[in-house]
Design a protein around this motif. Structure first.
Motif, PDB file in Angstrom:
ATOM      1  N   ASN A  18       0.815  -1.209   0.000  1.00  0.00           N
ATOM      2  CA  ASN A  18       0.000   0.000   0.000  1.00  0.00           C
ATOM      3  C   ASN A  18       0.853   1.266   0.000  1.00  0.00           C
ATOM      4  OD1 ASN A  18       0.872   0.364   2.649  1.00  0.00           O
ATOM      5  ND2 ASN A  18      -1.157   0.288   3.555  1.00  0.00           N
ATOM      6  N   PHE A  19       0.219   2.422   0.159  1.00  0.00           N
ATOM      7  CA  PHE A  19       0.901   3.714   0.048  1.00  0.00           C
ATOM      8  C   PHE A  19       1.984   3.899   1.103  1.00  0.00           C
ATOM      9  CE2 PHE A  19      -1.877   4.462   3.502  1.00  0.00           C
ATOM     10  CZ  PHE A  19      -1.494   5.626   4.151  1.00  0.00           C
ATOM     11  N   ARG A  20       1.929   3.114   2.188  1.00  0.00           N
ATOM     12  CA  ARG A  20       2.889   3.264   3.262  1.00  0.00           C
ATOM     13  C   ARG A  20       3.922   2.142   3.272  1.00  0.00           C
ATOM     14  NH1 ARG A  20      -0.135   5.795   7.992  1.00  0.00           N
ATOM     15  NH2 ARG A  20      -1.007   3.735   8.372  1.00  0.00           N
ATOM     16  N   ARG A  49      -6.750   5.964   0.482  1.00  0.00           N
ATOM     17  CA  ARG A  49      -6.282   5.817   1.851  1.00  0.00           C
ATOM     18  C   ARG A  49      -7.157   4.787   2.569  1.00  0.00           C
ATOM     19  NH1 ARG A  49      -2.747   8.050  -0.183  1.00  0.00           N
ATOM     20  NH2 ARG A  49      -1.503   9.841   0.518  1.00  0.00           N
ATOM     21  N   ARG A  97     -11.183   5.073   3.497  1.00  0.00           N
ATOM     22  CA  ARG A  97     -11.821   6.284   2.962  1.00  0.00           C
ATOM     23  C   ARG A  97     -13.045   5.957   2.107  1.00  0.00           C
ATOM     24  NH1 ARG A  97      -8.046  10.419  -0.111  1.00  0.00           N
ATOM     25  NH2 ARG A  97      -7.270  10.693   2.031  1.00  0.00           N
ATOM     26  N   GLU A 155      -5.138  -1.760   7.638  1.00  0.00           N
ATOM     27  CA  GLU A 155      -4.217  -1.976   6.529  1.00  0.00           C
ATOM     28  C   GLU A 155      -3.846  -3.455   6.342  1.00  0.00           C
ATOM     29  OE1 GLU A 155      -0.982   0.892   6.281  1.00  0.00           O
ATOM     30  OE2 GLU A 155      -2.160   2.313   7.477  1.00  0.00           O
ATOM     31  N   THR A 196      -6.976  13.963  -1.743  1.00  0.00           N
ATOM     32  CA  THR A 196      -6.250  13.774  -0.490  1.00  0.00           C
ATOM     33  C   THR A 196      -5.796  15.114   0.081  1.00  0.00           C
ATOM     34  OG1 THR A 196      -5.514  11.543  -1.060  1.00  0.00           O
ATOM     35  CG2 THR A 196      -4.191  12.748   0.544  1.00  0.00           C
ATOM     36  N   GLU A 219      -6.970  16.665   3.635  1.00  0.00           N
ATOM     37  CA  GLU A 219      -5.982  16.973   4.667  1.00  0.00           C
ATOM     38  C   GLU A 219      -6.015  18.443   5.071  1.00  0.00           C
ATOM     39  OE1 GLU A 219      -2.357  15.637   2.913  1.00  0.00           O
ATOM     40  OE2 GLU A 219      -2.639  13.551   3.569  1.00  0.00           O
ATOM     41  N   ASN A 255     -10.473  15.866   7.526  1.00  0.00           N
ATOM     42  CA  ASN A 255      -9.256  15.156   7.891  1.00  0.00           C
ATOM     43  C   ASN A 255      -9.479  14.291   9.137  1.00  0.00           C
ATOM     44  OD1 ASN A 255      -6.397  14.592   7.526  1.00  0.00           O
ATOM     45  ND2 ASN A 255      -6.084  15.791   9.392  1.00  0.00           N
ATOM     46  N   ASP A 281     -11.395  11.325   8.076  1.00  0.00           N
ATOM     47  CA  ASP A 281     -10.547  10.459   7.264  1.00  0.00           C
ATOM     48  C   ASP A 281      -9.573   9.667   8.132  1.00  0.00           C
ATOM     49  OD1 ASP A 281      -9.797   9.580   4.598  1.00  0.00           O
ATOM     50  OD2 ASP A 281      -7.949  10.728   4.852  1.00  0.00           O
ATOM     51  N   GLN A 282      -9.058  10.301   9.175  1.00  0.00           N
ATOM     52  CA  GLN A 282      -8.078   9.649  10.049  1.00  0.00           C
ATOM     53  C   GLN A 282      -8.719   8.718  11.071  1.00  0.00           C
ATOM     54  OE1 GLN A 282      -4.757   9.798   9.910  1.00  0.00           O
ATOM     55  NE2 GLN A 282      -4.696  11.259   8.216  1.00  0.00           N
ATOM     56  N   ARG A 321      -7.903   4.842  11.703  1.00  0.00           N
ATOM     57  CA  ARG A 321      -6.767   4.369  10.923  1.00  0.00           C
ATOM     58  C   ARG A 321      -5.571   4.044  11.803  1.00  0.00           C
ATOM     59  NH1 ARG A 321      -6.037   8.522   6.012  1.00  0.00           N
ATOM     60  NH2 ARG A 321      -3.904   7.798   6.300  1.00  0.00           N
TER      61      ARG A 321
END
Length: 269
Positions: free
Chosen positions: A36-38, A158, A161, A192, A241, A245, A251, A254-255, A258
């Motif tokens: 993933n993105f991280r 994300r 989301r 995740e 995104t 943010e 935000n 969204d967070q 997570r």
């Protein structure tokens, strides 16, 4: 009325149960492993799990719209999964709708173009099976269904989301089946462990599009399509995104739930 209430009450558990069963069956499949993105190892199994669960729940809730839900949910999910599986190959490389059309002019049929055509065809077929058979209503309904599928795909950048957005939209629509599937998969998405990919995001958006289209007439469909088109056009110029943010309320939402950032990627298991 009582029958509708009972079916609505059953749809959520059916959607969630099917989603969990498919996820258990597919989560460790090596072809679905992604990063993933991280940099964390996740599974794309969330996509087919959501498509199957949300579609099953939608069919239970509204059996009179079963064919439309099946075509929209499973059709959009299938072409999305195809893009998820092969889209990273060099021969399928292209960016955006213009990029896919450019590849076609070069003689290449990209997986993204297959997805665009498949989602559009599924939306048109589903809209034709819903109430209001006038050509203008079918075309507008197809635009809403296909456009919603694409819009949710744009949101799926994300963890959690797209599912949060689906729950926010599906609640007022009374879309019990998609809500049940989304709720069942949300913890794993936030943690995740899984990601929706095109398969899950397309299917969720398409099914919510069906739920909305089935409840509205010409003006309602036109208004929704205009909104979807505006947001889609905006996404070409502005990052969703970055917008999220920059807004404290968005935000925070969204967070919510997570996993906290970690410098160390972790594999599943």
């Amino acid at each position: 009325m009582a029958r509708r209430f009972i079916l609505g009450a059953l749809a959520g558990p059916v959607g969630g149960g099917v989603a969990r069963a498919v996820l258990r069956a597919l989560q460790d499949h090596p072809k679905l492993a992604r990063t993933n993105f991280r940099g964390r190892n996740v599974s794309l199994a969330g996509g087919p799990a959501l498509a199957a669960g949300a579609t099953a729940g939608a069919i239970v809730h509204r059996p009179e719209h079963a064919a439309a839900s099946a075509i929209a949910g499973l059709g959009s999910g299938a072409v999305g999964l195809y893009d998820d599986l092969v889209g990273g190959r060099p021969e399928h490389a292209a960016k955006g709708f213009k990029g896919h059309l450019g590849a076609l002019r070069e003689g290449r049929v990209t997986s993204g173009l297959v997805k665009i055509a498949g989602v559009g065809a599924a939306g048109l077929a589903a809209a034709a099976l819903l109430p209001r058979k006038r050509a203008v209503d079918v075309v507008l309904g197809a635009g809403v269904i296909a456009g919603a599928a694409n819009l949710f795909n744009l949101l799926d950048l994300r963890p959690g989301r797209a599912l949060k957005a689906g729950i926010a939209v599906g609640g007022p629509l009374g879309a019990s089946g998609p809500l049940g599937a989304a709720g069942a998969l949300l913890p794993a998405d936030l943690d995740e462990e899984i990601m929706l990919g095109d398969a899950g995001a397309n299917a969720l958006g398409a099914l919510l599009g069906v739920a909305y289209t089935a409840r509205t007439g010409t003006l309602g469909r036109l208004a929704a399509l205009a909104g979807i088109a505006a947001l889609t056009a905006a996404s070409e110029k502005v990052s969703f995104t970055k917008v999220i943010e920059a807004n404290p309320v968005l935000n925070r939402l969204d967070q919510w739930g997570r996993r906290k950032p970690s410098p160390y990627p972790r594999g599943r298991g």
